[in-house]
Motif scaffolding. Structure first.
Motif, PDB file in Angstrom:
ATOM      1  N   GLY A 259       0.831  -1.209   0.000  1.00  0.00           N
ATOM      2  CA  GLY A 259       0.000   0.000   0.000  1.00  0.00           C
ATOM      3  C   GLY A 259       0.862   1.254   0.000  1.00  0.00           C
ATOM      4  O   GLY A 259       0.579   2.222  -0.706  1.00  0.00           O
ATOM      5  N   LEU A 260       1.926   1.230   0.771  1.00  0.00           N
ATOM      6  CA  LEU A 260       2.806   2.404   0.865  1.00  0.00           C
ATOM      7  C   LEU A 260       3.593   2.623  -0.424  1.00  0.00           C
ATOM      8  O   LEU A 260       3.826   3.758  -0.848  1.00  0.00           O
ATOM      9  CB  LEU A 260       3.774   2.233   2.037  1.00  0.00           C
ATOM     10  CG  LEU A 260       3.137   2.200   3.427  1.00  0.00           C
ATOM     11  CD1 LEU A 260       4.172   1.789   4.470  1.00  0.00           C
ATOM     12  CD2 LEU A 260       2.542   3.571   3.776  1.00  0.00           C
ATOM     13  N   ALA A 261       4.004   1.497  -1.041  1.00  0.00           N
ATOM     14  CA  ALA A 261       4.848   1.583  -2.238  1.00  0.00           C
ATOM     15  C   ALA A 261       4.139   2.340  -3.356  1.00  0.00           C
ATOM     16  O   ALA A 261       4.778   2.989  -4.191  1.00  0.00           O
ATOM     17  CB  ALA A 261       5.233   0.171  -2.704  1.00  0.00           C
TER      18      ALA A 261
ATOM     19  N   THR B  46      -0.004  17.087   5.225  1.00  0.00           N
ATOM     20  CA  THR B  46      -1.388  16.729   4.873  1.00  0.00           C
ATOM     21  C   THR B  46      -1.400  15.512   3.953  1.00  0.00           C
ATOM     22  O   THR B  46      -2.166  14.566   4.145  1.00  0.00           O
ATOM     23  CB  THR B  46      -2.091  17.922   4.182  1.00  0.00           C
ATOM     24  OG1 THR B  46      -1.943  19.062   5.016  1.00  0.00           O
ATOM     25  CG2 THR B  46      -3.559  17.656   3.956  1.00  0.00           C
ATOM     26  N   TRP B  47      -0.507  15.535   2.946  1.00  0.00           N
ATOM     27  CA  TRP B  47      -0.412  14.401   2.022  1.00  0.00           C
ATOM     28  C   TRP B  47      -0.046  13.121   2.791  1.00  0.00           C
ATOM     29  O   TRP B  47      -0.684  12.076   2.607  1.00  0.00           O
ATOM     30  CB  TRP B  47       0.655  14.701   0.947  1.00  0.00           C
ATOM     31  CG  TRP B  47       0.908  13.553   0.032  1.00  0.00           C
ATOM     32  CD1 TRP B  47       0.150  13.167  -1.045  1.00  0.00           C
ATOM     33  CD2 TRP B  47       2.002  12.619   0.112  1.00  0.00           C
ATOM     34  NE1 TRP B  47       0.699  12.057  -1.631  1.00  0.00           N
ATOM     35  CE2 TRP B  47       1.837  11.706  -0.953  1.00  0.00           C
ATOM     36  CE3 TRP B  47       3.088  12.472   0.959  1.00  0.00           C
ATOM     37  CZ2 TRP B  47       2.717  10.651  -1.182  1.00  0.00           C
ATOM     38  CZ3 TRP B  47       3.974  11.423   0.731  1.00  0.00           C
ATOM     39  CH2 TRP B  47       3.795  10.526  -0.324  1.00  0.00           C
ATOM     40  N   SER B  48       0.965  13.223   3.652  1.00  0.00           N
ATOM     41  CA  SER B  48       1.420  12.043   4.395  1.00  0.00           C
ATOM     42  C   SER B  48       0.282  11.490   5.247  1.00  0.00           C
ATOM     43  O   SER B  48       0.062  10.273   5.313  1.00  0.00           O
ATOM     44  CB  SER B  48       2.591  12.394   5.321  1.00  0.00           C
ATOM     45  OG  SER B  48       3.627  13.004   4.603  1.00  0.00           O
TER      46      SER B  48
ATOM     47  N   ILE C 153      -0.944   7.759   4.483  1.00  0.00           N
ATOM     48  CA  ILE C 153      -0.617   6.788   5.537  1.00  0.00           C
ATOM     49  C   ILE C 153      -1.890   6.447   6.325  1.00  0.00           C
ATOM     50  O   ILE C 153      -2.094   5.304   6.732  1.00  0.00           O
ATOM     51  CB  ILE C 153       0.523   7.321   6.435  1.00  0.00           C
ATOM     52  CG1 ILE C 153       1.780   7.519   5.587  1.00  0.00           C
ATOM     53  CG2 ILE C 153       0.804   6.376   7.605  1.00  0.00           C
ATOM     54  CD1 ILE C 153       2.922   8.268   6.257  1.00  0.00           C
ATOM     55  N   GLY C 154      -2.781   7.435   6.454  1.00  0.00           N
ATOM     56  CA  GLY C 154      -4.058   7.206   7.143  1.00  0.00           C
ATOM     57  C   GLY C 154      -4.879   6.143   6.433  1.00  0.00           C
ATOM     58  O   GLY C 154      -5.518   5.291   7.061  1.00  0.00           O
ATOM     59  N   GLU C 155      -4.857   6.175   5.115  1.00  0.00           N
ATOM     60  CA  GLU C 155      -5.600   5.192   4.306  1.00  0.00           C
ATOM     61  C   GLU C 155      -5.060   3.779   4.530  1.00  0.00           C
ATOM     62  O   GLU C 155      -5.809   2.821   4.743  1.00  0.00           O
ATOM     63  CB  GLU C 155      -5.452   5.611   2.826  1.00  0.00           C
ATOM     64  CG  GLU C 155      -6.412   4.969   1.861  1.00  0.00           C
ATOM     65  CD  GLU C 155      -7.874   5.190   2.249  1.00  0.00           C
ATOM     66  OE1 GLU C 155      -8.620   4.218   2.130  1.00  0.00           O
ATOM     67  OE2 GLU C 155      -8.258   6.310   2.683  1.00  0.00           O
TER      68      GLU C 155
ATOM     69  N   ARG D 219      -3.607   2.851  14.007  1.00  0.00           N
ATOM     70  CA  ARG D 219      -3.761   4.311  14.143  1.00  0.00           C
ATOM     71  C   ARG D 219      -2.518   4.965  13.562  1.00  0.00           C
ATOM     72  O   ARG D 219      -1.395   4.568  13.916  1.00  0.00           O
ATOM     73  CB  ARG D 219      -3.919   4.697  15.614  1.00  0.00           C
ATOM     74  CG  ARG D 219      -4.080   6.206  15.811  1.00  0.00           C
ATOM     75  CD  ARG D 219      -4.552   6.531  17.220  1.00  0.00           C
ATOM     76  NE  ARG D 219      -3.457   6.742  18.149  1.00  0.00           N
ATOM     77  CZ  ARG D 219      -2.889   7.929  18.408  1.00  0.00           C
ATOM     78  NH1 ARG D 219      -3.297   9.019  17.785  1.00  0.00           N
ATOM     79  NH2 ARG D 219      -1.916   8.018  19.293  1.00  0.00           N
ATOM     80  N   ALA D 220      -2.745   5.950  12.682  1.00  0.00           N
ATOM     81  CA  ALA D 220      -1.595   6.633  12.067  1.00  0.00           C
ATOM     82  C   ALA D 220      -1.227   7.877  12.865  1.00  0.00           C
ATOM     83  O   ALA D 220      -2.111   8.616  13.314  1.00  0.00           O
ATOM     84  CB  ALA D 220      -1.947   7.026  10.634  1.00  0.00           C
ATOM     85  N   VAL D 221       0.060   8.087  13.046  1.00  0.00           N
ATOM     86  CA  VAL D 221       0.560   9.324  13.669  1.00  0.00           C
ATOM     87  C   VAL D 221       1.667   9.888  12.784  1.00  0.00           C
ATOM     88  O   VAL D 221       2.259   9.151  11.981  1.00  0.00           O
ATOM     89  CB  VAL D 221       1.099   9.077  15.101  1.00  0.00           C
ATOM     90  CG1 VAL D 221      -0.040   8.812  16.074  1.00  0.00           C
ATOM     91  CG2 VAL D 221       2.110   7.938  15.142  1.00  0.00           C
ATOM     92  N   GLY D 222       1.949  11.195  12.940  1.00  0.00           N
ATOM     93  CA  GLY D 222       2.954  11.831  12.091  1.00  0.00           C
ATOM     94  C   GLY D 222       4.092  12.426  12.904  1.00  0.00           C
ATOM     95  O   GLY D 222       3.904  12.734  14.091  1.00  0.00           O
TER      96      GLY D 222
END
Ligand code: B12
Ligand code: SF4
Ligand code: SF4
Length: 228
Positions: free
Chosen positions: A14-16, A77-79, A83-85, A93-96
């Motif tokens: 997914g990340l790739a 915002t993009w990240s 990453i949230g998706e 849970r996504a954190v930045g």
């Protein structure tokens, strides 16, 4: 529940799609004080998400062109979106790295990948040199089976000349500190053009990981964010 190799492989795939990579992870221990996981209870495991070189840049710029021009922190915002998706699909849970209060991304990375800091504070990677970063992390409510981490060579140990401590016009970096205000004043000032347009001269002086060095426009973008 999928807690092993398939989970990690699905997340990596997914990340790739956005030029991002998994940067390792670990299970939190009893001595840790983990942030909340997806349910709000303390997380049991973390997987770090990041970049090697500027691989996400074309994905990010395509996204940026389709968005309003006045976003304050568009890369964050993009990240968060991307990453949230991936986190949603994985039940995490996504954190930045710029979420406040700041989470200890570098300490997590040292634990996850066995990296150590360069004299510039940036962690030194045996392949990417100083040209890598963290864009987020996934926090899980369950443990994950991680392969045993290999030991990692710290290239700075054998680098006698340390050119990264000799290129800055205001000697902002010394062996144990970073003179943030001196750097900022220089970058913003009349003689700061080389740093503004090509990036930090000290960072660029490191001989390792040059195949991953960010292009000048990417370095200028990060420098503008740093100096605004
Ligand atoms: C605040 C911050 C800064 C402050 C540092 C102030 C200070 N003395 O703490 C300032 C604005 C100076 C800074 C600058 C830069 N930073 Co910075 N920063 C952060 C941030 C958002 C929070 C740090 C923190 O307090 N964490 C909380 C503590 C509890 O976590 P920690 O893991 O223990 O934190 C470590 C760092 O704070 C580190 N540290 C302390 N001082 C400095 C100074 C620098 C320059 C660096 C790199 C690290 C560093 O030591 C701590 C012990 O391990 C992190 C992201 C994050 N969440 O960690 C990025 C981060 C550390 N920064 C990073 C980078 C790359 C930079 C820059 C080199 C480039 C840039 N972003 O433009 C610049 C330097 C400018 C230049 N001359 O080129 C990266 C490092 C990546 C890596 N490969 O290791 C991080 C992880 C962000 C990311 N998205 O990956 N940064
Ligand atoms: S120049 Fe040498 S000491 Fe500095 S970051 Fe690169 S390898 Fe490490
Ligand atoms: S950005 Fe420029 S002023 Fe700041 S530490 Fe790097 S070389 Fe020095």
């Amino acid at each position: 529940m999928n807690t092993g190799r398939d989970l990690v492989a699905d997340i990596a795939a997914g990340l790739a799609e956005n030029g991002l990579i998994l940067r390792g992870g670990f299970n939190f221990g009893a001595q840790d004080n983990p942030p909340p996981g997806p349910s709000g209870a303390p997380a049991r495991a973390v997987l770090l998400v990041g970049q090697a070189g500027a691989a996400p840049w074309p994905h990010y710029t395509r996204w940026r062109e389709s968005r309003p021009a006045d976003r304050a922190n568009p890369l964050d915002t993009w990240s968060r979106e991307v990453i949230g998706e991936v986190a949603k699909k994985a039940g995490a849970r996504a954190v930045g790295p710029n979420d406040k209060p700041f989470l200890p991304f570098q300490q997590w990375a040292m634990r996850a990948e066995g990296l150590k800091p360069s004299p510039l504070g940036i962690l030194m990677h045996p392949r990417y040199g100083l040209w890598h970063a963290y864009r987020g992390a996934l926090l899980f409510g369950h443990e994950i089976s991680f392969p045993t981490a290999n030991s990692v060579v710290h290239l700075c140990d054998a680098c006698i000349d340390k050119p990264c401590l000799k290129a800055c016009p205001v000697d902002a970096y010394s062996k144990d500190s970073f003179a943030y205000q001196a750097c900022l004043a220089h970058v913003r000032g009349p003689h700061g053009r080389p740093c503004r347009t090509m990036g930090c001269l000290d960072r660029n002086a490191c001989p390792y990981g040059t195949a991953y060095r960010y292009p000048a426009d990417v370095q200028a973008f990060h420098m503008a964010a740093f100096a605004r």
